[in-house]
Design a protein around this motif. Structure first.
Motif, PDB file in Angstrom:
ATOM      1  N   ALA A 242       0.837  -1.203   0.000  1.00  0.00           N
ATOM      2  CA  ALA A 242       0.000   0.000   0.000  1.00  0.00           C
ATOM      3  C   ALA A 242       0.869   1.249   0.000  1.00  0.00           C
ATOM      4  O   ALA A 242       1.879   1.323   0.706  1.00  0.00           O
ATOM      5  N   LEU A 243       0.459   2.230  -0.790  1.00  0.00           N
ATOM      6  CA  LEU A 243       1.136   3.528  -0.837  1.00  0.00           C
ATOM      7  C   LEU A 243       0.230   4.584  -0.223  1.00  0.00           C
ATOM      8  O   LEU A 243      -0.816   4.910  -0.796  1.00  0.00           O
ATOM      9  N   PRO A 244       0.580   5.146   0.937  1.00  0.00           N
ATOM     10  CA  PRO A 244      -0.242   6.212   1.531  1.00  0.00           C
ATOM     11  C   PRO A 244      -0.316   7.407   0.599  1.00  0.00           C
ATOM     12  O   PRO A 244       0.679   7.772  -0.045  1.00  0.00           O
ATOM     13  N   ALA A 245      -1.472   8.022   0.528  1.00  0.00           N
ATOM     14  CA  ALA A 245      -1.682   9.116  -0.423  1.00  0.00           C
ATOM     15  C   ALA A 245      -0.712  10.264  -0.201  1.00  0.00           C
ATOM     16  O   ALA A 245      -0.248  10.897  -1.154  1.00  0.00           O
ATOM     17  N   PHE A 246      -0.350  10.554   1.049  1.00  0.00           N
ATOM     18  CA  PHE A 246       0.497  11.721   1.295  1.00  0.00           C
ATOM     19  C   PHE A 246       1.926  11.528   0.774  1.00  0.00           C
ATOM     20  O   PHE A 246       2.661  12.493   0.588  1.00  0.00           O
TER      21      PHE A 246
END
Length: 247
Positions: free
Chosen positions: A185-189
């Protein structure tokens, strides 16, 4: 041989009855060791606390020798850093990260990043994000940087929600959908958006850097992840609102 430079104290170890070997991080000379005579004295012990900024004068007969330091205090951070579990575990973790670098190998951007991190470790709203970005920069400086700004499959720079565990590159939602269970998963920030770095996003980010630190750094060197990393992440989780990403 001698030089003068500002340095951040990472730690010390005893040497003989009255001296210590100090481990410092400098901007142009990297992580550098040296003997401090009388380093266990009442005057020097407060100076040689992790996180403090000192003026370092190093001298040795030959450049390859350990040499000796004469240190003068410039900025004392240690008292503030010992006030909370978040800051205390943070300074310990930052020092452990710097020790992954070869001795005397200059990394000026990491020195600058460490300075910013230490100045904000007591700030519950920013400490976690700054440490996470410091870990990403550490991976980059070690030669294992992640590309999180464009999709590996399409080249697009929007709707990036995954990272390939093989390449360390971002993947868009649509392109990664068939392999979602195998992607990180890649956090949006971290994908160049204005999303808030809340507790859930920070936790996701630390899972991302943990994977690549383990794969490229800890496991090849036969090292375990530092215990204070879990302590720091736990302290961050307790200090931030745990709202869902995008809310």
């Amino acid at each position: 041989m001698e030089w003068h430079e500002e340095a951040i104290v990472l730690g010390v170890r005893r040497h003989g009855e009255t001296s210590v070997i100090a481990e410092l991080m400098t901007r142009t000379r990297g992580r550098h060791l040296g003997l401090v005579r009388g380093g266990r004295s009442r005057r020097m012990q407060p100076v040689l606390q992790p996180g403090n900024l000192v003026a370092a004068h190093w001298r040795a007969r030959l450049d390859e020798h350990m040499g000796t330091y004469v240190l003068e205090p410039l900025l004392s951070r240690a008292g503030r850093l010992m006030e909370t579990p978040l800051a205390l575990s943070g300074v310990q973790l930052a020092a452990a990260h710097i020790r992954l670098l070869p001795e005397r190998d200059p990394h000026p951007q990491l020195f600058d990043g460490l300075t910013v991190l230490l100045d904000h470790l007591s700030d519950e709203t920013s400490a976690g994000e700054l440490m996470l970005r410091f870990e990403l920069k550490l991976l980059e400086e070690l030669g294992f940087g992640l590309d999180l700004l464009a999709c590996a499959a399409t080249g697009q720079a929007h709707d990036l929600v995954y990272v390939s565990p093989k390449s360390g590159r971002a993947v868009s939602r649509e392109a990664g959908a068939p392999w979602a269970d195998k992607l990180l998963a890649l956090p949006a920030f971290l994908a160049g958006t204005n999303e808030a770095a809340d507790a859930a996003a920070i936790e996701s980010g630390f899972r991302l850097t943990r994977y690549f630190l383990a794969r490229h750094v800890y496991e090849p060197r036969g090292l375990d992840e530092p215990l204070m990393r879990s302590s720091f992440i736990t302290a961050v989780a307790r200090s931030l609102p745990n709202r869902a990403q995008g809310s």
